[in-house]
Write an enzyme that holds these catalytic residues in place. Structure first.
Site, PDB file in Angstrom:
ATOM      1  N   LYS A 160       0.631  -1.733   0.223  1.00 12.75           N
ATOM      2  CA  LYS A 160       0.045   0.292   0.115  1.00 12.75           C
ATOM      3  C   LYS A 160       0.723   1.127  -0.348  1.00 12.75           C
ATOM      4  O   LYS A 160       2.071   1.221   0.657  1.00 12.75           O
ATOM      5  CB  LYS A 160      -1.011  -0.026   1.873  1.00 12.75           C
ATOM      6  CG  LYS A 160      -1.787  -0.961   1.254  1.00 12.75           C
ATOM      7  CD  LYS A 160      -3.317  -1.131   2.409  1.00 12.75           C
ATOM      8  CE  LYS A 160      -4.032  -1.633   1.804  1.00 12.75           C
ATOM      9  NZ  LYS A 160      -5.088  -1.224   3.397  1.00 12.75           N
ATOM     10  N   HIS A 221      -7.926 -13.005   2.811  1.00 12.30           N
ATOM     11  CA  HIS A 221      -7.682 -11.875   4.023  1.00 12.30           C
ATOM     12  C   HIS A 221      -8.090 -12.844   5.745  1.00 12.30           C
ATOM     13  O   HIS A 221      -6.680 -12.609   6.274  1.00 12.30           O
ATOM     14  CB  HIS A 221      -8.122 -10.586   4.239  1.00 12.30           C
ATOM     15  CG  HIS A 221      -7.944 -10.042   4.808  1.00 12.30           C
ATOM     16  ND1 HIS A 221      -6.415  -9.134   3.972  1.00 12.30           N
ATOM     17  CD2 HIS A 221      -7.940  -8.987   5.964  1.00 12.30           C
ATOM     18  CE1 HIS A 221      -6.289  -8.111   5.303  1.00 12.30           C
ATOM     19  NE2 HIS A 221      -7.165  -7.860   6.000  1.00 12.30           N
ATOM     20  N   ARG A 224      -4.078 -14.147   5.821  1.00 16.66           N
ATOM     21  CA  ARG A 224      -3.739 -13.878   6.449  1.00 16.66           C
ATOM     22  C   ARG A 224      -3.189 -13.568   7.794  1.00 16.66           C
ATOM     23  O   ARG A 224      -2.382 -13.073   8.454  1.00 16.66           O
ATOM     24  CB  ARG A 224      -3.682 -12.038   5.078  1.00 16.66           C
ATOM     25  CG  ARG A 224      -2.856 -10.830   5.693  1.00 16.66           C
ATOM     26  CD  ARG A 224      -2.986  -9.616   4.987  1.00 16.66           C
ATOM     27  NE  ARG A 224      -2.655  -8.442   5.095  1.00 16.66           N
ATOM     28  CZ  ARG A 224      -1.673  -8.261   5.345  1.00 16.66           C
ATOM     29  NH1 ARG A 224      -0.127  -8.462   5.062  1.00 16.66           N
ATOM     30  NH2 ARG A 224      -1.183  -6.673   6.094  1.00 16.66           N
ATOM     31  N   TYR A 256      -3.946  -9.071  16.765  1.00 12.91           N
ATOM     32  CA  TYR A 256      -3.833 -10.737  16.757  1.00 12.91           C
ATOM     33  C   TYR A 256      -3.374 -10.899  18.189  1.00 12.91           C
ATOM     34  O   TYR A 256      -3.826 -12.162  18.469  1.00 12.91           O
ATOM     35  CB  TYR A 256      -2.648  -9.984  16.074  1.00 12.91           C
ATOM     36  CG  TYR A 256      -3.153 -10.002  14.248  1.00 12.91           C
ATOM     37  CD1 TYR A 256      -3.933 -11.276  13.567  1.00 12.91           C
ATOM     38  CD2 TYR A 256      -2.549  -8.683  13.350  1.00 12.91           C
ATOM     39  CE1 TYR A 256      -4.305 -10.646  12.405  1.00 12.91           C
ATOM     40  CE2 TYR A 256      -2.606  -9.009  12.586  1.00 12.91           C
ATOM     41  CZ  TYR A 256      -3.752  -9.291  12.198  1.00 12.91           C
ATOM     42  OH  TYR A 256      -4.273  -8.887  10.853  1.00 12.91           O
TER      43      TYR A 256
END
Length: 282
Positions: A160, A221, A224, A256
């Site tokens: 990004k 995702h 990921r 996480y």
């Protein structure tokens, strides 16, 4: 006044694309939001300020999901900041109060399920899983991954905002890449269809179909998420995981660690000798 802001919005979109490196999908999203906002909002000048009264716009989107409202308001704030910093305009927003959205935890896939699917996958499908789960790539990053970016034990990722990061490649992934390139003979991109790179939608279709065949509903995702969660659960440092994921700050990676804490608490409640003491207390 609205026509002036509409022109500025076009320049803003070009700025996001050319300078900030936003994806075309993001540009389309911004374009839709800004068009809706300018169509519905009241725009007028007052005390040297251009006033954007977003109240009618807020009424139009009130039934949207909370997360959608937050994203739309964020786009408006970004546009307002651009007008002030790049166009030297004095902007005043009315009705731009944000709303609180509860942060949802990602849902990682258990390792045994990933292994089960890999046992039924062909070489292309295996590589797709290995790249998303083994490296924690975004599906858009994988779609644009060129063969020239794969150099020995490292892969250069263009993420990004045109930010580049280098990721170490597991030996098993290196071997699979070698096998895949020999069989499929890609020319420029790792995943190709014809002479063009496979886009994110095409890669997502392959992945979801593969997992669905084993009775699992999985998104790129989620792989990921699983990459990050499993690393942290096995003792990896959060700073290293944050760098591997390409997060701008470690705050983004903190979610996480919360997930890991929840899992640890569940395991503790199951395993501790005093966890099942209901009979003792009666």
């Amino acid at each position: 006044m609205k026509s002036k802001l509409q022109e500025a919005s076009e320049e803003f979109l070009n700025y996001l694309l050319d300078v900030r490196g936003y994806s075309e999908t993001s540009i389309v999203t911004y374009e839709i939001v800004l068009r809706q906002m300018l169509e519905k909002s009241h725009v007028y000048e007052e005390d040297g300020f251009i006033v954007l009264d977003l109240t009618p716009f807020r009424l139009q989107i009130v039934r949207n999901h909370k997360k959608t409202i937050v994203k739309k308001l964020s786009a408006v704030h970004s546009f307002s900041k651009y007008l002030e910093e790049q166009c030297q305009l004095r902007i005043k927003l009315i009705g731009d109060e944000s709303i609180k959205v509860p942060q949802s935890l990602p849902k990682p896939i258990e390792e045994r399920y990933i292994e089960e699917v890999l046992n039924h996958a062909n070489v292309e499908e295996k590589l797709l899983i290995f790249m998303l789960y083994g490296l924690g790539l975004r599906i858009s990053e994988l779609s644009h991954l060129k063969l020239e970016d794969i150099k020995g034990g490292w892969i250069q990722i263009h993420g990004k905002g045109n930010k580049v990061r280098e990721l170490p490649v597991l030996e098993s992934v290196q071997e699979l890449i070698s096998l895949y390139t020999k069989r499929m003979s890609p020319i420029k991109y790792l995943f190709e269809k014809g002479s063009a790179p496979m886009n994110a939608a095409q890669l997502r279709y392959i992945l979801t179909k593969l997992f669905k065949a084993q009775g699992l509903k999985v998104t790129p995702h989620q792989l990921r998420h699983s990459f990050a969660t499993h690393l942290l659960n096995n003792g990896a440092r959060i700073s290293d995981v944050s760098e591997l994921l390409g997060h701008e700050t470690m705050a983004t990676t903190q979610v996480y660690t919360k997930l890991g804490s929840v899992k640890k608490m569940q395991e503790y409640m199951k395993a501790h000798p005093l966890a099942d003491t209901k009979d003792m207390l009666e």
